[in-house]
Design a protein around this motif. Structure first.
Motif, PDB file in Angstrom:
ATOM      1  N   VAL A   1       0.829  -1.215   0.000  1.00 17.99           N
ATOM      2  CA  VAL A   1       0.000   0.000   0.000  1.00 17.99           C
ATOM      3  C   VAL A   1       0.857   1.257   0.000  1.00 17.99           C
ATOM      4  CG1 VAL A   1      -1.740   1.327   1.242  1.00 17.99           C
ATOM      5  CG2 VAL A   1      -1.914  -1.166   1.136  1.00 17.99           C
ATOM      6  N   PHE A   2       1.870   1.302   0.851  1.00 19.89           N
ATOM      7  CA  PHE A   2       2.629   2.536   1.045  1.00 19.89           C
ATOM      8  C   PHE A   2       3.969   2.528   0.332  1.00 19.89           C
ATOM      9  CE2 PHE A   2      -0.428   4.195   3.848  1.00 19.89           C
ATOM     10  CZ  PHE A   2      -0.888   3.150   4.660  1.00 19.89           C
ATOM     11  N   ARG A   3       4.377   1.376  -0.225  1.00 21.07           N
ATOM     12  CA  ARG A   3       5.545   1.285  -1.110  1.00 21.07           C
ATOM     13  C   ARG A   3       6.803   1.900  -0.494  1.00 21.07           C
ATOM     14  NH1 ARG A   3       2.018   3.029  -6.447  1.00 21.07           N
ATOM     15  NH2 ARG A   3       0.699   1.171  -6.435  1.00 21.07           N
ATOM     16  N   GLY A   4       7.060   1.491   0.753  1.00 19.34           N
ATOM     17  CA  GLY A   4       8.284   1.919   1.409  1.00 19.34           C
ATOM     18  C   GLY A   4       8.157   3.163   2.243  1.00 19.34           C
ATOM     19  N   GLU A   5       7.079   3.901   2.083  1.00 23.20           N
ATOM     20  CA  GLU A   5       6.879   5.113   2.877  1.00 23.20           C
ATOM     21  C   GLU A   5       6.241   4.759   4.221  1.00 23.20           C
ATOM     22  OE1 GLU A   5       6.033   7.932  -1.051  1.00 23.20           O
ATOM     23  OE2 GLU A   5       4.614   7.886   0.641  1.00 23.20           O
ATOM     24  N   LYS A   6       6.400   5.615   5.196  1.00 22.43           N
ATOM     25  CA  LYS A   6       5.833   5.368   6.528  1.00 22.43           C
ATOM     26  C   LYS A   6       4.315   5.504   6.476  1.00 22.43           C
ATOM     27  CE  LYS A   6       6.165   6.864  11.342  1.00 22.43           C
ATOM     28  NZ  LYS A   6       6.333   5.484  11.825  1.00 22.43           N
ATOM     29  N   TYR A   7       3.642   4.570   7.114  1.00 18.90           N
ATOM     30  CA  TYR A   7       2.183   4.592   7.096  1.00 18.90           C
ATOM     31  C   TYR A   7       1.654   5.569   8.132  1.00 18.90           C
ATOM     32  CZ  TYR A   7       2.805   1.425  11.088  1.00 18.90           C
ATOM     33  OH  TYR A   7       3.194   0.861  12.272  1.00 18.90           O
ATOM     34  N   PRO A   8       0.508   6.226   7.868  1.00 19.79           N
ATOM     35  CA  PRO A   8      -0.109   7.142   8.843  1.00 19.79           C
ATOM     36  C   PRO A   8      -0.577   6.371  10.071  1.00 19.79           C
ATOM     37  CG  PRO A   8      -1.026   7.462   6.642  1.00 19.79           C
ATOM     38  CD  PRO A   8      -0.233   6.197   6.600  1.00 19.79           C
ATOM     39  N   SER A   9      -0.284   6.891  11.238  1.00 19.63           N
ATOM     40  CA  SER A   9      -0.618   6.187  12.483  1.00 19.63           C
ATOM     41  C   SER A   9      -2.116   5.993  12.656  1.00 19.63           C
ATOM     42  CB  SER A   9      -0.053   6.957  13.684  1.00 19.63           C
ATOM     43  OG  SER A   9      -0.579   8.289  13.715  1.00 19.63           O
ATOM     44  N   ASN A  10      -2.930   6.908  12.094  1.00 17.79           N
ATOM     45  CA  ASN A  10      -4.380   6.784  12.266  1.00 17.79           C
ATOM     46  C   ASN A  10      -4.979   5.648  11.446  1.00 17.79           C
ATOM     47  OD1 ASN A  10      -3.859   8.250   9.852  1.00 17.79           O
ATOM     48  ND2 ASN A  10      -5.979   8.957   9.836  1.00 17.79           N
ATOM     49  N   LEU A  11      -4.193   5.059  10.542  1.00 25.25           N
ATOM     50  CA  LEU A  11      -4.692   3.944   9.737  1.00 25.25           C
ATOM     51  C   LEU A  11      -4.191   2.589  10.238  1.00 25.25           C
ATOM     52  CD1 LEU A  11      -4.429   5.267   6.048  1.00 25.25           C
ATOM     53  CD2 LEU A  11      -6.470   5.053   7.470  1.00 25.25           C
ATOM     54  N   GLU A  12      -3.327   2.606  11.253  1.00 34.99           N
ATOM     55  CA  GLU A  12      -2.718   1.352  11.684  1.00 34.99           C
ATOM     56  C   GLU A  12      -3.763   0.364  12.210  1.00 34.99           C
ATOM     57  OE1 GLU A  12       0.502   1.718  14.384  1.00 34.99           O
ATOM     58  OE2 GLU A  12       0.726  -0.448  14.664  1.00 34.99           O
ATOM     59  N   SER A  13      -4.681   0.841  13.045  1.00 39.01           N
ATOM     60  CA  SER A  13      -5.681  -0.060  13.615  1.00 39.01           C
ATOM     61  C   SER A  13      -6.543  -0.697  12.533  1.00 39.01           C
ATOM     62  CB  SER A  13      -6.559   0.704  14.607  1.00 39.01           C
ATOM     63  OG  SER A  13      -7.560  -0.145  15.128  1.00 39.01           O
ATOM     64  N   LEU A  14      -7.048   0.137  11.583  1.00 37.48           N
ATOM     65  CA  LEU A  14      -7.854  -0.392  10.482  1.00 37.48           C
ATOM     66  C   LEU A  14      -7.023  -1.302   9.584  1.00 37.48           C
ATOM     67  CD1 LEU A  14     -10.008   2.675   9.343  1.00 37.48           C
ATOM     68  CD2 LEU A  14     -10.857   0.507  10.251  1.00 37.48           C
TER      69      LEU A  14
END
Length: 893
Positions: free
Chosen positions: A329-342
């Motif tokens: 989904v993020f292709r090496g970039e850091k994922y947003p913390s608000n999406l981690e749970s989902l």
């Protein structure tokens, strides 16, 4: 989802009636009425898609529209074929057949009321059920075709580290020297093949065994084809005598090749337990530690092949699943913390199945990354994955398909026409898409090149994890691709439902259909014998078949004669065959009857795999049949393993875009002034002779992009002829890619177009450089050259020297099989933009220049099969690079 095929059928009809209006002058009124009706139906389809209306009556109306469009297409094709054939007759024959036209008109008049009644029925149902079609705005403009630069590396595999270590330990177990069969068992999409591939490529494995082979078995395996594959892997060169062997003789041949050797064979995707009974005799047990690795979905396969307990591949754990989803989904970039749970919920709902995670990741990567958007997938994914019929992967693929833009759906479904485990050449797939009419070339009111658009479509499908990249080209473009068997099954299932195409695997299938009507496209995979083709009409009502693809290892009949007899109106014909006993130098003559043909591919396999040997053709035709040159729509001709002389009538084919003939073709200048191949973009492989330079100096190929020139091996071509040919290339103002084979380069410097040339890629193969430094100086002046390949060439000076300022735009440099080269010198400021360097099989090379490591844009250096002392130096360099944090990779094999 069914409206995409119906819309495509209508769009094709509308374009046909507009572009070929001159053929319909005598039925103009009927054509005008049909155009109006088609326009209304198309508006209805677009409106129903926009509203997402799944009313059963809407679906029924869509099916009626599709079937009506198919019937109209058949009637129109019948009429057009008669008109085209009449125009090709001479005056006397036209007089003798003057009643043909009236007969065809009468046939059209009989068919038209039937089509009209179906259209009126659609109108009546629309009103009765209150389903109103509304016009809406045109489709959104296509996305920009600016493709980002792609890394040529394969992505790292997530997980399987422990699994690999455990299985490698089992395979290398020195405590048991008897032949041993180990199996990996798990459900489809779990990663069995990925794990097996990691083991197969493991250095400990490769260093331990004398021979190793990989075969993909699949459901519809052919034992003799698997044996051919293994023989090829162990170095046995098959010839016509080998192909004529019985199955038992082949088994003995393989056993003899493995006798006394410690071998490792992977048999991937085995479905049937008795498979091992059919092939076990091929593998001798010499008590030397030989191993066989089987992957399967069925536990019974493992227990039948060996008493050794199988390895049950576990599902990915929660952390690895989340890691894989983030990667996609993020292709090496850091994922947003608000999406981690989902995101963790979504990853967990895939239940550790890598295929499901990858497909879901491809969908999410192209959606808004918000909680609101992701929340919509939570319930859907869980519902799909807990389905008791074990079809959750197919359901996720259906979800992915539904979210595809309309322009990509047919392209995606079409990939299912290839056999299981088929390594699909990207260029072949792309050209088939174009020939089928799937590619829209309008972008922001500008007409773009259809191949560029098709390449963009392919990359889009790869980004959505629906097609996998098998290999990439030097510039990062896709060279070969594949699809998972579950994806293929999904494509075939959807296509049968929509009457898009059918795949038939055996002889019995040729005489029956799973649907009530004949499919529009037909892919036949398997041997075709005389019994299957003996009946006058092999397939009833074969007029409806517009595309025919044959993938067979043995053909007991002329496939082209069979195709032209049973499928007269096909637009696309692709024949890939390993061997045929009924072919003569004139076997191509049959194609001239296929008046609608747009795409023609005839390829003879050098082996069961799609690998072609160009040193000697399987068949030689004295001349390309002149009748083919009269086909008014033919755009692509690809003939592999067929050498021939091209007749002068080829110059009448103004519509021709791609002409491939390997290993070589003889092409003569046109006999009449003014004849040009104005739309030709690719020309390969032209044999150089005294007249070749005339072809290019007269500007006969104004739009040629890619050219492959070859000098016949051991021919007596004078050096001046080759020099004049190369000098004449300056007239090709749009030439971008040039490949030269078996050329000899002497003292001349100005062998290539000037610095204003558009050449971006040059490949030398099996050439001889008498003065390599002068040649490189000439090449170094090409301002736009980005890729340079030198393969298996004789460099008599034994050195390469690149001076400052040379190769200003070069990004990729490959030296392959240069066994005589000893030194390479690189001055400061030479090739400043080099990004990727490949050195393979340069056994005498003593150094890599120190200036190389200072290049600011260098990203990767791959070195294979070099001297031991140079390898040791590079390993020291590699260690120091890691310590100092260099940004590029040094890969030493």
């Amino acid at each position: 989802m069914t409206d995409v095929v119906a819309s495509f059928a209508l769009e094709n009809l509308k374009n046909l009636l507009i572009h070929e209006a001159n053929l319909f002058r005598r039925v103009k009124d009927d054509v005008n009425l049909l155009q109006d009706d088609f326009g209304f139906m198309d508006a209805f389809l677009k409106d129903s898609e926009e509203k997402g209306d799944d009313h059963y009556m809407v679906k029924e109306l869509i099916n009626q529209i599709r079937d009506t469009a198919f019937e109209a297409e058949d009637v129109i094709n019948t009429y057009m074929a008669q008109v085209i054939k009449q125009r090709r007759r001479n005056l006397l024959l036209k007089l003798l057949h003057c009643f043909d036209h009236a007969a065809v008109l009468h046939h059209v008049a009989e068919k038209t009321p039937s089509i009209k009644r179906k259209i009126e029925n659609i109108y009546a149902n629309k009103t009765a059920f209150g389903i109103e079609a509304q016009s809406h705005a045109d489709e959104e403009a296509e996305q920009s075709l600016q493709q980002r630069r792609r890394n040529v590396e394969e992505e790292d595999v997530v997980g399987f580290g422990d699994d690999t270590a455990k299985l490698v330990y089992r395979l290398l177990d020195r405590g048991r020297l008897q032949r041993k069969v180990i199996s990996i068992i798990g459900m489809g999409g779990l990663g069995k093949t990925t794990l097996a591939r990691k083991i197969y490529n493991n250095n400990h494995i490769k260093n331990h065994f004398d021979h190793y082979a990989w075969v993909s078995v699949s459901k519809e395996y052919k034992t003799r084809m698997l044996i051919f594959d293994i023989l090829e892997c162990v170095g046995h060169i098959s010839d016509e005598k080998t192909y004529k062997m019985s199955d038992e003789q082949l088994k003995v041949t393989l056993r003899d090749n493995l006798k006394g050797k410690r071998y490792f064979v992977v048999m991937d995707d085995v479905w049937k337990p008795h498979f091992w009974d059919e092939i076990r005799a091929c593998f001798p047990d010499d008590s030397n530690g030989s191993r066989i690795l089987i992957t399967s979905r069925e536990k019974e396969v493992a227990s039948h092949a060996s008493s050794t307990p199988p390895y049950f591949l576990p599902f990915l754990d929660k952390e690895t699943s989340w890691e894989l989803l983030c990667k996609k989904v993020f292709r090496g970039e850091k994922y947003p913390s608000n999406l981690e749970s989902l995101g963790r919920q979504l990853a967990e709902s895939c239940k550790g199945l890598p295929l499901s995670i990858v497909v879901l990741g491809g969908i999410l990567a192209n959606k808004e990354k918000t909680q609101q958007t992701w929340s919509k997938f939570i319930g859907n994914v869980n519902w799909f994955l807990i389905d008791d019929d074990n079809n959750h992967c197919s359901d996720i693929l259906a979800l992915s398909y539904k979210h595809l833009p309309r322009k990509l759906r047919l392209c995606f479904l079409y990939v299912g026409v290839f056999p299981e485990d088929f390594l699909i050449p990207a260029r072949t797939l792309i050209q088939m898409w174009v020939a089928e009419g799937f590619i829209s070339i309008q972008h922001d009111s500008r007409k773009m090149d259809e191949i560029d658009v098709a390449e963009y479509y392919l990359e889009q499908l790869i980004d959505r994890s629906l097609i996998q990249v098998a290999s990439r080209r030097s510039h990062g473009g896709v060279k070969t691709c594949r699809i998972h068997d579950l994806v293929r099954d999904f494509c075939i299932k959807m296509s049968i439902q929509e009457k898009f195409y059918e795949v038939r695997v055996n002889n019995a299938d040729l005489r029956c259909s799973s649907s009530s009507t004949i499919p529009r496209r037909l892919s036949i995979q398997g041997n075709i014998d005389s019994e299957s083709i003996s009946s006058p009409s092999t397939i009833n009502d074969s007029i409806s078949v517009g595309s025919l693809l044959l993938f067979t290892s043995y053909f007991h009949y002329n496939p082209l004669k069979w195709a032209s007899k049973n499928f007269k109106f096909i637009r696309l014909l692709s024949v890939e065959v390993m061997y045929s006993s009924h072919l003569s130098p004139t076997f191509l003559n049959e194609i001239g009857q296929l008046v609608f043909l747009r795409y023609l591919k005839i390829a003879f396999w050098a082996s069961h795999k799609q690998i072609f040997v160009v040193r000697s053709p399987f068949f030689v035709s004295e001349s390309f049949p002149a009748s083919i040159c009269k086909l008014p729509y033919l755009e692509t001709i690809q003939l592999t393993q067929i050498g021939m002389c091209i007749p002068n009538k080829i110059w009448m084919m103004k519509q021709l875009r791609y002409l491939y003939v390997s290993p070589r073709m003889e092409l003569q200048p046109p006999s009449k002034v003014g004849h040009t191949l104005s739309n030709l973009k690719v020309l390969s492989c032209v044999q150089v002779d005294e007249k070749t330079s005339i072809l290019f100096r007269k500007s006969l190929f104004p739009n040629l992009r890619k050219l492959h020139l070859i000098i016949k091996w051991e021919s007596e071509i004078d050096e001046s002829v080759a020099s004049e040919t190369l000098a004449s290339l300056e007239s090709l103002q749009n030439l971008q890619i040039l490949k030269l084979s078996w050329f000899e380069f002497g003292q001349r410097l100005d062998l290539f177009p000037s610095s204003s040339s558009k050449l971006t890629k040059i490949t030398f193969e099996s050439c001889k450089f008498l003065d390599s430094n002068h040649l490189m100086e000439s090449l170094g002046k090409l301002a736009n050259l980005q890729i340079l390949k030198i393969k298996r060439c004789d460099i008599s000076s034994r050195q390469l020297h690149f001076m400052a300022g040379e190769f200003p735009q070069l990004e990729v440099f490959k030296m392959i099989g240069l066994k005589d080269i000893e030194t390479w010198e690189l001055e400061t400021h030479a090739m400043p933009n080099l990004q990727h360097l490949v050195i393979d099989g340069c056994a005498d090379l003593r150094n890599l220049p120190d200036e190389l490591w200072s290049l600011a844009n260098l990203r990767m250096v791959q070195v294979t099969d070099i001297k031991t002392d140079l390898k040791e130096k590079l390993m020291i360099k590699q260690s120091k690079m890691k310590e100092h944090g260099y940004s590029f990779k040094l890969i030493i094999s």
